[in-house]
Design an enzyme around this catalytic site. Structure first.
Site, mmCIF file in Angstrom:
data_model
loop_
_atom_site.group_PDB
_atom_site.id
_atom_site.type_symbol
_atom_site.label_atom_id
_atom_site.label_comp_id
_atom_site.label_asym_id
_atom_site.label_seq_id
_atom_site.Cartn_x
_atom_site.Cartn_y
_atom_site.Cartn_z
ATOM 1 N N ARG A 175 0.860 -1.197 0.000
ATOM 2 C CA ARG A 175 0.000 0.000 0.000
ATOM 3 C C ARG A 175 0.882 1.228 0.000
ATOM 4 O O ARG A 175 1.933 1.273 0.622
ATOM 5 C CB ARG A 175 -0.870 0.041 1.251
ATOM 6 C CG ARG A 175 -1.906 -1.056 1.364
ATOM 7 C CD ARG A 175 -2.543 -1.005 2.726
ATOM 8 N NE ARG A 175 -3.514 -2.055 2.922
ATOM 9 C CZ ARG A 175 -4.802 -1.916 2.693
ATOM 10 N NH1 ARG A 175 -5.264 -0.748 2.260
ATOM 11 N NH2 ARG A 175 -5.624 -2.905 2.885
ATOM 12 N N GLY A 176 0.442 2.230 -0.665
ATOM 13 C CA GLY A 176 1.100 3.520 -0.624
ATOM 14 C C GLY A 176 0.189 4.549 0.012
ATOM 15 O O GLY A 176 -0.876 4.220 0.587
ATOM 16 N N GLY A 177 0.611 5.779 -0.017
ATOM 17 C CA GLY A 177 -0.185 6.838 0.574
ATOM 18 C C GLY A 177 -1.542 6.971 -0.080
ATOM 19 O O GLY A 177 -2.535 7.298 0.576
ATOM 20 N N VAL A 201 -1.234 -1.724 -4.497
ATOM 21 C CA VAL A 201 -0.538 -2.413 -5.574
ATOM 22 C C VAL A 201 -0.797 -3.902 -5.423
ATOM 23 O O VAL A 201 -0.574 -4.482 -4.353
ATOM 24 C CB VAL A 201 0.971 -2.117 -5.553
ATOM 25 C CG1 VAL A 201 1.659 -2.838 -6.714
ATOM 26 C CG2 VAL A 201 1.229 -0.615 -5.638
ATOM 27 N N ASP A 257 12.037 11.103 -3.691
ATOM 28 C CA ASP A 257 11.394 10.328 -2.609
ATOM 29 C C ASP A 257 12.033 8.953 -2.500
ATOM 30 O O ASP A 257 11.360 7.927 -2.445
ATOM 31 C CB ASP A 257 9.893 10.212 -2.878
ATOM 32 C CG ASP A 257 9.132 9.664 -1.675
ATOM 33 O OD1 ASP A 257 9.653 9.783 -0.532
ATOM 34 O OD2 ASP A 257 8.019 9.138 -1.866
HETATM 35 N N1 ATP Z 1 6.086 -3.010 -9.492
HETATM 36 C C1 ATP Z 1 5.999 -3.410 -8.201
HETATM 37 N N2 ATP Z 1 6.299 -4.676 -7.888
HETATM 38 C C2 ATP Z 1 6.219 -5.072 -6.646
HETATM 39 N N3 ATP Z 1 5.794 -4.321 -5.608
HETATM 40 C C3 ATP Z 1 5.475 -3.039 -5.901
HETATM 41 C C4 ATP Z 1 5.541 -2.550 -7.175
HETATM 42 N N4 ATP Z 1 5.157 -1.273 -7.133
HETATM 43 C C5 ATP Z 1 4.851 -1.008 -5.856
HETATM 44 N N5 ATP Z 1 5.038 -2.073 -5.098
HETATM 45 C C6 ATP Z 1 4.821 -2.162 -3.682
HETATM 46 O O1 ATP Z 1 3.793 -1.269 -3.343
HETATM 47 C C7 ATP Z 1 4.245 -0.331 -2.396
HETATM 48 C C8 ATP Z 1 3.655 0.996 -2.719
HETATM 49 O O2 ATP Z 1 4.002 1.366 -4.006
HETATM 50 P P1 ATP Z 1 4.270 2.878 -4.373
HETATM 51 O O3 ATP Z 1 5.370 3.355 -3.532
HETATM 52 O O4 ATP Z 1 4.451 2.938 -5.811
HETATM 53 O O5 ATP Z 1 2.900 3.540 -3.932
HETATM 54 P P2 ATP Z 1 2.750 5.094 -3.551
HETATM 55 O O6 ATP Z 1 1.312 5.331 -3.419
HETATM 56 O O7 ATP Z 1 3.462 5.875 -4.511
HETATM 57 O O8 ATP Z 1 3.428 5.155 -2.121
HETATM 58 P P3 ATP Z 1 3.992 6.480 -1.466
HETATM 59 O O9 ATP Z 1 3.175 7.577 -2.025
HETATM 60 O O10 ATP Z 1 3.857 6.301 -0.036
HETATM 61 O O11 ATP Z 1 5.418 6.535 -1.931
HETATM 62 C C9 ATP Z 1 5.737 -0.382 -2.496
HETATM 63 O O12 ATP Z 1 6.346 -0.032 -1.291
HETATM 64 C C10 ATP Z 1 6.036 -1.777 -2.895
HETATM 65 O O13 ATP Z 1 6.183 -2.561 -1.757
#
Ligand code: ATP
Length: 847
Positions: free
Chosen positions: A529-531, A535, A644
């Site tokens: 999960r991200g903010g 995923v 980031d």
């Molecule tokens: N292509 C990928 N393959 C495997 N895991 C992934 C992939 N993309 C993202 N993840 C997983 O999902 C998590 C969240 O992804 P991502 O950082 O892209 O989301 P975000 O919403 O941008 O998060 P934040 O805004 O907090 O940085 C990652 O920390 C990772 O563990």
């Protein structure tokens, strides 16, 4: 003088029951005798209170006597209990005595003394069915043959009666208190021992011998047994001792044999025996009558007694035979005894007592007076009670059955200990009333009051729960059938929008399927999960794995839309870079962004967490740091500042670390080093100081107006700072400012006075190589302009160490010596040149 009820144990505040305890009538008041003659009196079975009715020398007793022994039974024997100075044997020969009574032919006494003018008034009174007593002679019956004033004798008798009553009353109270204390022990004793347990000093006195009124010791007579001594005792003692004789379950002959008494004592014992038996027989007959009457009443459907009978709800009740018999649970059985005389019951005592006295006081009194050995009546009542059990009653009704059991227990318990049961009797009725009337249905009662068992304890006798739990079973409600719930089968929601259409246009039926640009992907698991995103690991129709990033955003927020578009743009720009996660497809509509990327196995944060607490592994740190910087180098080489960088944004895809999440990444113009953001975003633990310290920026906005704004400078050095923080975490276990919490962490990062500590030892006292320390320090310089670039970090001794062989070192030494021998002086610059040359050659060496 009536018995003092209040002196009885636990009888405070009690009222003497009506027609209760005939021992109060049996103490010779003449007016009581009249009552006895007209009203059936049931004597209490206490063994010191059975002197109300004179014993008949029944056929049983007389049959056991030989003719010689019968002859030995004379008036003197029968009048041993009379006061010596008030009734003289010679007076028995006085004709008027005999003539003054109605002789009843067939009476045992009469047969013995038939034709004998010396028959006493006692016998005459007995024959006339008057209340028997040796002190019931009246002035017309008794005269002194010498012409003395008869009134004197009568007054003596009266005074003697009074003294005897007082004496017996006090003794009675004393014995009762003793018996109360010995009641439990008494149950385990035989009849004779039980008597000795109650009156040990009396028996001791008898069998050890006492000094009689003449001053002679009775030791010589002690072998004659109990009654032998009675002859030498005063009338009061005789009465008392005769009442103390406890035959128990023995008949008179057995009693004689047991105590080795002469057969001459048989009439006396028989008298006591039948005195005890008579009320029981009378009671039995009466109760049989009562049962028959009740049966007729119930069968005719008209109770006729005015007592409310409870209708039997046969349609809702099951017979006992059809009900499973189960043991009463601990809880319920305990409740019975806990509730037995608890406050709710106590509160209802008065009201219930009134009810009882109004409705069925006569019944109660009769039952109260009955002895407890009438098993016939009990079983009859029990059958009736069981027949009226409603299996659909609530739980409180279950108390009713153990109550019946308890009655039985009390019935047995009190066969040898029946005293003063009138008070608990009312209490127990109250208890029943409470159970039956308090069960939410005061209109329906399981049984009628008059059918209730009448035995009750004088006090709440503790019964161990095991008495009921182990030995008795009670009816319980049959378990309710399991409730069958109707389950509605809900069809999976069919998606009808464009996202829910498959390639051929049919609606998707699989709940875990998502379509991106008409390609169906099935979710397998959540990767992270991200903010603002989730995923998932997904697969397409060819079972090829992907990472599907789903972001929900405000489609009307231009900054958000532009931000996502920028990320997509950067990913597309870097899609051929090995160190950047590959973007295969994306779709953005209706505030939802779908990104189809290559799927990683796990990110760097998961790996670091996995190694937390493990010994420091320099090669591990070096490898992952190099992998990380290689990713950053690719981004930087593409003119992009990630902004980031953190362990979670590096994922291993088939063993290759790749950088992800370009959400706040920005392309940096070639001619600039830093860019400025209008928002402070990023992950504080890894953010460079310059990304946190706002730069006051005055820019042009809305035409000609200038506006003061805060901006944050971010550039490639910021990414190097972030990489330095990640390496620092791999060495020490946490980022440089990880010891600060919350806002203090940001303040510490921004404050140049807060220095980062680079310890040469880890928390586990492991040495940190100098090359690592130097590299970290070079990455975490506060001045971004002085930080190493990504390339420099990659070329640092830490990430690019020199490896030599022993042969190389020997050759190097030989050459150095040879070179020095030819050169008189080697300048510093020459040394540097030589070093670079060697290092250059080392770089070409393949070890
Ligand atoms: N292509 C990928 N393959 C495997 N895991 C992934 C992939 N993309 C993202 N993840 C997983 O999902 C998590 C969240 O992804 P991502 O950082 O892209 O989301 P975000 O919403 O941008 O998060 P934040 O805004 O907090 O940085 C990652 O920390 C990772 O563990």
């Amino acid at each position: 003088m009536l018995p003092r009820y209040n002196s009885l144990p636990g009888s405070e505040q009690r009222q003497p029951p009506r027609n209760k305890g005939t021992w109060k009538y049996s103490l010779f008041p003449e007016h009581d005798q009249k009552k006895v003659s007209t009203k059936t009196i049931f004597t209490d079975d206490s063994d010191d209170e059975k002197i109300s009715i004179p014993p008949k020398l029944s056929n049983f007793g007389s049959a056991l006597l030989s003719e010689k022994e019968k002859e030995n039974i004379n008036e003197n024997d029968l009048f041993e209990m009379l006061p010596k100075d008030s009734v003289k044997p010679s007076s028995l020969n006085n004709e008027p005595y005999y003539n003054s009574v109605n002789h009843t032919p067939g009476n045992t006494y009469a047969s013995i003394h038939s034709g004998d003018p010396s028959q006493s008034t006692l016998f005459a009174q007995y024959r006339s069915h008057q209340q028997p007593s040796m002190t019931t002679m009246n002035s017309t019956d008794v005269q002194d043959k010498d012409g003395n004033d008869f009134e004197n004798s009568f007054q003596k008798i009266k005074s003697m009666q009074q003294s005897m009553r007082e004496e017996l009353t006090s003794r009675h109270a004393e014995r009762r208190s003793r018996r109360f204390l010995n009641s439990s022990r008494k149950e385990f004793l035989g009849p004779a021992k039980r008597a000795s347990a109650i009156f040990p000093e009396a028996l001791d006195r008898r069998f050890s011998g006492t000094t009689n009124s003449n001053g002679t010791n009775d030791n010589n007579n002690s072998t004659d047994g109990l009654l032998q001594l009675n002859r030498e005792e005063s009338p009061e003692e005789k009465l008392s001792l005769s009442s103390q004789v406890d035959l128990g379950d023995l008949n008179p002959v057995q009693y004689l044999k047991k105590h080795d008494l002469p057969t001459s004592e048989l009439p006396r014992i028989s008298r006591l025996y039948f005195e005890k038996q008579k009320p029981r027989k009378m009671e039995l007959a009466r109760l049989k009558q009562e049962i028959l009457r009740e049966s007729r009443t119930s069968s005719s459907g008209n109770n006729g007694s005015g007592v409310q009978h409870i209708p039997i709800r046969r349609e809702n009740s099951l017979s006992a035979a059809t009900q499973p018999r189960r043991k009463l649970s601990d809880t319920s059985s305990r409740n019975i005894f806990q509730r037995g005389f608890s406050s709710p019951v106590a509160r209802s005592v008065d009201s219930q007592r009134n009810i009882l006295s109004d409705k069925s006081s006569l019944k109660h009194n009769e039952y109260d007076s009955y002895p407890h050995s009438n098993t016939l009546l009990y079983s009859h009542r029990k059958r009736e009670a069981l027949a009226n059990i409603d299996v659909n009653r609530n739980n409180n009704d279950q108390i009713y059955e153990p109550e019946l059991k308890r009655y039985k227990y009390f019935d047995e318990h009190h066969n040898n200990n029946r005293n003063n049961d009138y008070e608990p009797e009312s209490k127990r009725y109250d208890l029943f009333e409470d159970h039956r009337n308090g069960n939410n249905n005061k209109d329906e009662k399981p049984i009628s009051l008059e059918r209730l068992p009448s035995e009750a304890p004088p006090v709440a006798i503790p019964i161990h729960p095991s008495v009921i739990q182990e030995n008795e079973f009670h009816h319980r409600e049959a378990p309710k059938p399991p409730v069958v719930k109707k389950v509605e089968i809900v069809e999976p929601e069919k998606r009808t929008d464009s996202k829910g259409k498959s390639s051929n246009g049919e609606a998707l039926t699989r709940r875990n399927a998502t379509t991106v640009n008409d390609v169906e992907y099935e979710k397998i698991e959540l990767l992270g999960r991200g903010g603002s995103s989730k995923v998932y690991k997904v697969k397409d129709n060819n079972n090829k794995l992907y990472a599907l990033k789903r972001v929900v955003f405000d489609e009307f927020d231009d900054s958000s839309v532009n931000g996502f578009k920028g990320e997509i743009e950067l990913l597309n720009k870097l899609k051929d870079k090995t160190r950047v996660v590959k973007l295969f497809d994306y779709e953005m509509e209706h505030g939802v962004l779908y990104l189809i990327m290559e799927c990683g196995d796990h990110d760097l944060s998961q790996i670091l967490n996995q190694r937390a607490g493990m010994p420091l592994d320099i090669e591990f740190v070096r490898y992952h740091a190099r992998e990380m910087l290689k990713c950053v180098k690719v981004v930087h080489d593409a003119g992009i500042v990630h902004s980031d960088l953190k362990p979670a944004n590096f994922v291993f895809v088939k063993g290759i670390l790749k950088i992800i999440d370009f959400g706040i990444a920005n392309a940096v113009p070639d001619h600039t080093v830093n860019i400025y953001r209008e928002t402070q975003i990023g992950t504080p633990n890894y953010m460079a100081p310059e990304a946190l310290v706002a730069m006051n920026y005055t820019g042009q906005n809305d035409g000609d107006k200038y506006k003061q704004q805060n901006r944050w400078k971010v550039g490639k050095p910021s990414d190097v700072w972030s990489c330095g923080c990640i390496i620092y975490q791999m060495i020490y276990g946490r980022p440089p400012y990880g010891g600060f919490q919350g806002q203090n962490r940001l303040l510490a990062i921004m404050n140049p006075e807060v220095k980062i500590i680079f310890s040469e030892k880890t928390a586990n006292d492991e040495a940190v190589p100098r090359s690592i320390l130097d590299t970290m320090k070079a990455c975490l310089l506060r001045n971004p302009d002085k930080r190493l670039t990504v390339d420099e970090v990659l070329d640092s001794p830490f990430l690019k160490p020199v490896m030599v062989t022993p042969f190389f070192i020997r050759d190097l030494i030989k050459n150095a010596v040879r070179y020095g021998a030819d050169q008189k002086e080697v300048s510093k610059e020459k040394v540097e040149e030589l070093a670079d040359d060697v290092l250059g050659k080392l770089a070409d060496i393949r070890l």
